[in-house]
Design a protein around this motif. Structure first.
Motif, PDB file in Angstrom:
ATOM      1  N   ARG A 116       0.819  -1.224   0.000  1.00 42.33           N
ATOM      2  CA  ARG A 116       0.000   0.000   0.000  1.00 42.33           C
ATOM      3  C   ARG A 116       0.847   1.267   0.000  1.00 42.33           C
ATOM      4  NH1 ARG A 116      -4.377  -2.940   2.664  1.00 42.33           N
ATOM      5  NH2 ARG A 116      -3.168  -3.036   4.574  1.00 42.33           N
ATOM      6  N   PHE A 117       1.984   1.214   0.705  1.00 44.65           N
ATOM      7  CA  PHE A 117       2.842   2.417   0.751  1.00 44.65           C
ATOM      8  C   PHE A 117       3.344   2.785  -0.654  1.00 44.65           C
ATOM      9  CE2 PHE A 117       7.379   1.232   0.265  1.00 44.65           C
ATOM     10  CZ  PHE A 117       7.318  -0.144   0.321  1.00 44.65           C
ATOM     11  N   ILE A 118       3.458   1.782  -1.516  1.00 46.37           N
ATOM     12  CA  ILE A 118       3.943   2.045  -2.876  1.00 46.37           C
ATOM     13  C   ILE A 118       2.854   2.746  -3.689  1.00 46.37           C
ATOM     14  CG2 ILE A 118       4.904   0.998  -4.968  1.00 46.37           C
ATOM     15  CD1 ILE A 118       5.855  -1.318  -3.115  1.00 46.37           C
ATOM     16  N   ALA A 119       1.632   2.302  -3.502  1.00 44.22           N
ATOM     17  CA  ALA A 119       0.511   2.954  -4.189  1.00 44.22           C
ATOM     18  C   ALA A 119       0.408   4.427  -3.783  1.00 44.22           C
ATOM     19  CB  ALA A 119      -0.782   2.210  -3.871  1.00 44.22           C
ATOM     20  N   GLN A 120       0.837   4.741  -2.547  1.00 36.92           N
ATOM     21  CA  GLN A 120       0.767   6.116  -2.044  1.00 36.92           C
ATOM     22  C   GLN A 120       2.066   6.890  -2.282  1.00 36.92           C
ATOM     23  OE1 GLN A 120      -2.142   6.799  -0.473  1.00 36.92           O
ATOM     24  NE2 GLN A 120      -2.800   4.973   0.642  1.00 36.92           N
ATOM     25  N   ALA A 121       3.047   6.258  -2.929  1.00 40.97           N
ATOM     26  CA  ALA A 121       4.367   6.859  -3.166  1.00 40.97           C
ATOM     27  C   ALA A 121       5.059   7.293  -1.875  1.00 40.97           C
ATOM     28  CB  ALA A 121       4.276   8.033  -4.145  1.00 40.97           C
ATOM     29  N   GLU A 122       4.852   6.490  -0.818  1.00 48.49           N
ATOM     30  CA  GLU A 122       5.513   6.779   0.462  1.00 48.49           C
ATOM     31  C   GLU A 122       6.865   6.070   0.531  1.00 48.49           C
ATOM     32  OE1 GLU A 122       1.229   7.046   2.826  1.00 48.49           O
ATOM     33  OE2 GLU A 122       2.475   5.262   3.014  1.00 48.49           O
ATOM     34  N   ASN A 123       7.731   6.573   1.401  1.00 49.02           N
ATOM     35  CA  ASN A 123       9.060   5.993   1.552  1.00 49.02           C
ATOM     36  C   ASN A 123       9.168   5.150   2.807  1.00 49.02           C
ATOM     37  OD1 ASN A 123      10.035   7.394  -0.747  1.00 49.02           O
ATOM     38  ND2 ASN A 123      10.241   9.254   0.496  1.00 49.02           N
ATOM     39  N   VAL A 124      10.199   4.307   2.829  1.00 48.56           N
ATOM     40  CA  VAL A 124      10.501   3.520   4.020  1.00 48.56           C
ATOM     41  C   VAL A 124      11.975   3.713   4.337  1.00 48.56           C
ATOM     42  CG1 VAL A 124      10.611   1.206   5.037  1.00 48.56           C
ATOM     43  CG2 VAL A 124       8.732   1.793   3.489  1.00 48.56           C
ATOM     44  N   LEU A 125      12.279   4.044   5.586  1.00 49.13           N
ATOM     45  CA  LEU A 125      13.669   4.182   6.008  1.00 49.13           C
ATOM     46  C   LEU A 125      13.951   3.196   7.128  1.00 49.13           C
ATOM     47  CD1 LEU A 125      12.745   7.264   5.018  1.00 49.13           C
ATOM     48  CD2 LEU A 125      15.083   7.710   5.725  1.00 49.13           C
ATOM     49  N   LEU A 126      14.969   2.360   6.900  1.00 49.03           N
ATOM     50  CA  LEU A 126      15.377   1.376   7.902  1.00 49.03           C
ATOM     51  C   LEU A 126      16.700   1.827   8.497  1.00 49.03           C
ATOM     52  CD1 LEU A 126      14.822  -2.038   5.996  1.00 49.03           C
ATOM     53  CD2 LEU A 126      13.270  -0.914   7.578  1.00 49.03           C
ATOM     54  N   PHE A 127      16.671   2.146   9.776  1.00 50.68           N
ATOM     55  CA  PHE A 127      17.874   2.601  10.475  1.00 50.68           C
ATOM     56  C   PHE A 127      18.391   1.487  11.386  1.00 50.68           C
ATOM     57  CE2 PHE A 127      15.365   6.445   9.761  1.00 50.68           C
ATOM     58  CZ  PHE A 127      16.307   7.350   9.306  1.00 50.68           C
ATOM     59  N   GLY A 128      19.709   1.387  11.510  1.00 50.47           N
ATOM     60  CA  GLY A 128      20.247   0.437  12.480  1.00 50.47           C
ATOM     61  C   GLY A 128      21.704   0.136  12.240  1.00 50.47           C
ATOM     62  N   PRO A 129      22.366  -0.383  13.269  1.00 49.62           N
ATOM     63  CA  PRO A 129      23.793  -0.734  13.144  1.00 49.62           C
ATOM     64  C   PRO A 129      23.986  -1.961  12.245  1.00 49.62           C
ATOM     65  CG  PRO A 129      22.938  -1.429  15.283  1.00 49.62           C
ATOM     66  CD  PRO A 129      21.842  -0.651  14.623  1.00 49.62           C
ATOM     67  N   PRO A 130      25.236  -2.327  11.932  1.00 47.18           N
ATOM     68  CA  PRO A 130      25.493  -3.462  11.033  1.00 47.18           C
ATOM     69  C   PRO A 130      24.972  -4.788  11.592  1.00 47.18           C
ATOM     70  CG  PRO A 130      27.494  -2.159  11.314  1.00 47.18           C
ATOM     71  CD  PRO A 130      26.482  -1.637  12.297  1.00 47.18           C
ATOM     72  N   GLY A 131      24.441  -5.607  10.699  1.00 47.49           N
ATOM     73  CA  GLY A 131      24.114  -6.985  11.038  1.00 47.49           C
ATOM     74  C   GLY A 131      22.765  -7.222  11.690  1.00 47.49           C
ATOM     75  N   VAL A 132      21.941  -6.180  11.806  1.00 45.88           N
ATOM     76  CA  VAL A 132      20.669  -6.344  12.523  1.00 45.88           C
ATOM     77  C   VAL A 132      19.505  -6.750  11.614  1.00 45.88           C
ATOM     78  CG1 VAL A 132      21.272  -4.846  14.467  1.00 45.88           C
ATOM     79  CG2 VAL A 132      20.206  -3.855  12.419  1.00 45.88           C
ATOM     80  N   GLY A 133      19.777  -6.895  10.316  1.00 47.83           N
ATOM     81  CA  GLY A 133      18.727  -7.401   9.424  1.00 47.83           C
ATOM     82  C   GLY A 133      18.126  -6.374   8.476  1.00 47.83           C
TER      83      GLY A 133
END
Ligand code: ADP
Ligand code: MG
Length: 189
Positions: A34-51
């Motif tokens: 659904r976020f793609i249909a709305q042209a929304e973004n996703v930001l994944l923050f985190g240190p190395p190796g957490v997935g």
């Protein structure tokens, strides 16, 4: 279509119990596309190796399954491609190429600082996609560090402003999953 995922990872084989800081409900919602249909973004923050990359690929695959065009690239490869195109006088074509997919996944932003010129090219791409197409970014740098990543506080603020305006953010914490496996095997104390 055109995905170039670097590995076979799915949301099904992501162990949410091992990573309690990940909002599983949000990930499930994002997997609907659904976020793609709305042209929304996703930001994944985190240190190395957490997935982060695992989730980025899993969400990218889910997007393909829900019928969206997806392109997966690392930040380094993206910037190298844009810089090369600019030097060859075909920047417009390359910006079109990266602006086209409904979802553009940019992995590992912030591991290498950008050249000043690269930061400008990245800004152009973000501005092109703004409110038109989704970006999913993974980064090890909190937003306060982005001035350093882009070598320019004003540019970083302009980029962040657009990325964050219509966005979902996931902050992943905890130990590296990779090192956890090594610890289990007794290789680390
Ligand atoms: P990051 O991109 O944050 O550095 P990755 O996504 O590359 O981390 O994860 C490192 C490795 O650990 C990958 O092989 C990934 O599949 C695995 N991994 C990380 N977190 C999980 C998890 N919660 N469940 C299953 N595998 C995981
Ligand atoms: Mg990664």
């Amino acid at each position: 279509t055109i995905a170039h995922f670097p590995a076979v990872k799915t949301l099904e084989d992501f162990d949410f119990k091992a990573q309690p800081s990940v909002d599983q409900k949000l990930v499930r919602e994002l997997a609907t596309g659904r976020f793609i249909a709305q042209a929304e973004n996703v930001l994944l923050f985190g240190p190395p190796g957490v997935g982060k990359t695992h989730l980025a690929i899993g969400l990218g695959r889910a997007a393909v399954e829900t019928g969206h065009s997806v392109l997966f690239t690392s930040a380094t490869a993206l910037l190298a491609a844009l810089a090369k195109a600019e030097s060859e006088g075909i920047l417009k074509d390359k910006l079109n190429y990266f602006a086209k997919p409904k979802l553009l996944v940019v992995d590992e932003l912030g591991y290498l600082p950008f050249e000043k010129r690269s930061a400008h090219l990245f800004f152009q791409l973000v501005a092109r996609r703004y409110e038109k197409g989704s970006m999913l970014l993974t980064t090890n740098q909190m937003v306060g560090q982005w001035g350093g990543v882009f070598g320019d506080d004003v540019l970083a603020a302009a980029i962040l402003d657009r990325l964050l305006h219509h966005s979902h953010t996931l902050l992943i914490q905890g130990d590296s999953y990779r090192l956890r496996q090594k610890k289990k095997a007794g290789l680390l104390s």
